[in-house]
Design a protein around this motif. Structure first.
Motif, PDB file in Angstrom:
ATOM      1  N   GLY A  69       0.788  -1.276  -0.141  1.00 41.41           N
ATOM      2  CA  GLY A  69       0.066  -0.167  -0.003  1.00 41.41           C
ATOM      3  C   GLY A  69       0.807   1.218  -0.049  1.00 41.41           C
ATOM      4  O   GLY A  69       1.969   1.240   0.077  1.00 41.41           O
ATOM      5  N   ASP A  70       0.148   2.322   0.158  1.00 42.36           N
ATOM      6  CA  ASP A  70       0.856   3.710   0.097  1.00 42.36           C
ATOM      7  C   ASP A  70       1.463   4.071   1.331  1.00 42.36           C
ATOM      8  O   ASP A  70       0.881   3.757   2.559  1.00 42.36           O
ATOM      9  CB  ASP A  70      -0.191   4.620  -0.351  1.00 42.36           C
ATOM     10  N   LEU A  71       2.748   4.808   1.095  1.00 43.18           N
ATOM     11  CA  LEU A  71       3.231   5.562   2.491  1.00 43.18           C
ATOM     12  C   LEU A  71       2.600   6.656   2.806  1.00 43.18           C
ATOM     13  O   LEU A  71       1.823   7.548   2.152  1.00 43.18           O
ATOM     14  CB  LEU A  71       4.595   5.725   1.993  1.00 43.18           C
ATOM     15  N   ASP A  72       2.443   6.861   4.109  1.00 45.36           N
ATOM     16  CA  ASP A  72       1.793   8.135   4.744  1.00 45.36           C
ATOM     17  C   ASP A  72       2.170   9.513   4.001  1.00 45.36           C
ATOM     18  O   ASP A  72       3.576   9.580   4.173  1.00 45.36           O
ATOM     19  CB  ASP A  72       1.978   8.179   6.027  1.00 45.36           C
ATOM     20  N   ALA A  84      -6.834   9.151  -3.460  1.00 42.17           N
ATOM     21  CA  ALA A  84      -6.623   7.904  -3.806  1.00 42.17           C
ATOM     22  C   ALA A  84      -5.640   7.184  -3.041  1.00 42.17           C
ATOM     23  O   ALA A  84      -5.504   5.885  -3.361  1.00 42.17           O
ATOM     24  CB  ALA A  84      -6.202   8.017  -5.309  1.00 42.17           C
ATOM     25  N   VAL A  85      -5.124   7.987  -1.850  1.00 40.95           N
ATOM     26  CA  VAL A  85      -4.096   7.037  -1.078  1.00 40.95           C
ATOM     27  C   VAL A  85      -4.775   6.032  -0.467  1.00 40.95           C
ATOM     28  O   VAL A  85      -5.746   6.449   0.022  1.00 40.95           O
ATOM     29  CB  VAL A  85      -3.339   8.214  -0.191  1.00 40.95           C
ATOM     30  N   GLU A 129       4.657  11.577  -5.918  1.00 44.20           N
ATOM     31  CA  GLU A 129       3.442  12.170  -6.366  1.00 44.20           C
ATOM     32  C   GLU A 129       2.277  11.404  -5.932  1.00 44.20           C
ATOM     33  O   GLU A 129       2.335  10.274  -6.267  1.00 44.20           O
ATOM     34  CB  GLU A 129       3.658  12.201  -7.895  1.00 44.20           C
ATOM     35  N   GLN A 130       1.548  11.979  -5.187  1.00 43.87           N
ATOM     36  CA  GLN A 130       0.618  11.007  -4.363  1.00 43.87           C
ATOM     37  C   GLN A 130      -0.577  10.272  -5.375  1.00 43.87           C
ATOM     38  O   GLN A 130      -0.974   9.135  -5.138  1.00 43.87           O
ATOM     39  CB  GLN A 130      -0.417  12.026  -3.472  1.00 43.87           C
ATOM     40  N   HIS A 131      -0.739  10.672  -6.584  1.00 41.54           N
ATOM     41  CA  HIS A 131      -1.503  10.159  -7.535  1.00 41.54           C
ATOM     42  C   HIS A 131      -1.436  10.509  -9.023  1.00 41.54           C
ATOM     43  O   HIS A 131      -1.634  11.684  -9.246  1.00 41.54           O
ATOM     44  CB  HIS A 131      -3.096  10.248  -7.123  1.00 41.54           C
ATOM     45  N   HIS A 171       0.831   0.549 -10.172  1.00 38.61           N
ATOM     46  CA  HIS A 171       0.960   1.505  -9.222  1.00 38.61           C
ATOM     47  C   HIS A 171       0.211   2.789  -9.582  1.00 38.61           C
ATOM     48  O   HIS A 171       0.050   3.125 -10.621  1.00 38.61           O
ATOM     49  CB  HIS A 171       2.497   1.858  -8.886  1.00 38.61           C
ATOM     50  N   HIS A 172       0.017   3.660  -8.544  1.00 33.25           N
ATOM     51  CA  HIS A 172      -0.517   4.882  -9.284  1.00 33.25           C
ATOM     52  C   HIS A 172       0.195   6.126  -8.428  1.00 33.25           C
ATOM     53  O   HIS A 172      -0.459   7.184  -8.708  1.00 33.25           O
ATOM     54  CB  HIS A 172      -2.106   4.972  -8.538  1.00 33.25           C
TER      55      HIS A 172
END
Length: 235
Positions: A69-72, A84-85, A129-131, A171-172
Motif C-alpha cells: 500500500g501507500d506510504l503516509d 486515492a491514497v 506524487e500522490q496520484h 502503481h498509482h
C-alpha cells in the motif's frame, strides 16, 4: 550448499482466503523468485519499534523490500492526503523506512520493488506524487506491461542482462523529488522513474518501480534482478 538468507518485510492483510483473521503475507511469486535464484526467503514481522532493525537484520545476507500500500504522505512533507491514497499503516511505514536506511547504510544487498522503491526514495529525503492519474496513452501504470529502456551499464541493466525490458506495472504513485544520492537509471515514456540506484553505493542496490516477480517465472530479464540480489548476498 547454504542458501543466502533474504529478509522480506511482511505486508499486513486484513483478510486472506486460507486464514480466518488478518494476516502477514508476501506475494507467492516474489518468494518463489528469490528461492529460484538460490536464496532462502524469510518473511519478517514489521516491529512497531524500528530501533531493533539493526539487530534483527544482522542475521540476514540480503533484503527485499516488496510492493504494498501507500506510504503516509506526511512522511515526505505533504500537508494532506489525496483521496486515492490507500492502505496506509504507520507501523508498516516506520519499519520499511528503517529497513531501507539500515540496509543502505550497512551495505546489505537490497532490492526494492514498487512501494519498496518509493520507501527508499522517502527514506533518503525524496518525495512522491500522490496520484498520477492518467493523461492518455502511455501514462497508465496499473494492470499493464510496457517497455522500459534501462541505462546501459547501470546496476539494473547488468542484473537484467538487457537494456530494454517488458515491465509489469501496478502503481498509482511515482517519484517526484529524488532522494539524496539517488540516480535514475530508467524512465517510462511519460517520464515516470522506473529504476534507481545510488551514485556511491556501499553494497549492491537496485530499485525498480515495476513488479519483476510477475513475469520472473518465464522472463530471464525479470528473474535476473532476483538472481543478482541473491548472488550479492552470497558473496
Amino acid at each position: 550448499m547454504t542458501r543466502p538468507l533474504i529478509a522480506i518485510p511482511a505486508r499486513f492483510s486484513a483478510t486472506t482466503s486460507a486464514l480466518r483473521y488478518a494476516a502477514e503475507v508476501n506475494a507467492r511469486a516474489l518468494v518463489e523468485a528469490v528461492y529460484r535464484a538460490g536464496g532462502e526467503p524469510a518473511t519478517i514481522h514489521p516491529d512497531p519499534d524500528p530501533a531493533c532493525v539493526s539487530a534483527r537484520l544482522s542475521r540476514f545476507d540480503g533484503v527485499l523490500l516488496p510492493g504494498g500500500g501507500d506510504l503516509d504522505p506526511r512522511l515526505y512533507g505533504a500537508s494532506d492526503a489525496h483521496e486515492a491514497v490507500y492502505d496506509v499503516d504507520v507501523t508498516q511505514d516506520a519499519f520499511d523506512l528503517a529497513v531501507a536506511r539500515h540496509a543502505l547504510g550497512a551495505g546489505l544487498p537490497l532490492l526494492a520493488v514498487c512501494r519498496g522503491l518509493q520507501a527508499v526514495n522517502v527514506a533518503l529525503g525524496g518525495t512522491l506524487e500522490q496520484h498520477m492519474g492518467s493523461a492518455g496513452p502511455g501514462t497508465e501504470h496499473r494492470h499493464l506491461v510496457h517497455p522500459v529502456a534501462l541505462l546501459p551499464g547501470s546496476v539494473v541493466a547488468r542484473a537484467c542482462g538487457a537494456e530494454k525490458v517488458d515491465a509489469s506495472c501496478y502503481h498509482h504513485q511515482r517519484v517526484d523529488r529524488l532522494g539524496s544520492g539517488l540516480a535514475v537509471t530508467a524512465r517510462a515514456v511519460d517520464g515516470t522513474v522506473e529504476a534507481m540506484e545510488l551514485t556511491s553505493a556501499v553494497g549492491w542496490f537496485a530499485a525498480v518501480q515495476w513488479h519483476p516477480e510477475d513475469t520472473a517465472g518465464d522472463d530471464p530479464a525479470a528473474q535476473g534482478l532476483f538472481d543478482a540480489l541473491v548472488a550479492a548476498a552470497g558473496s
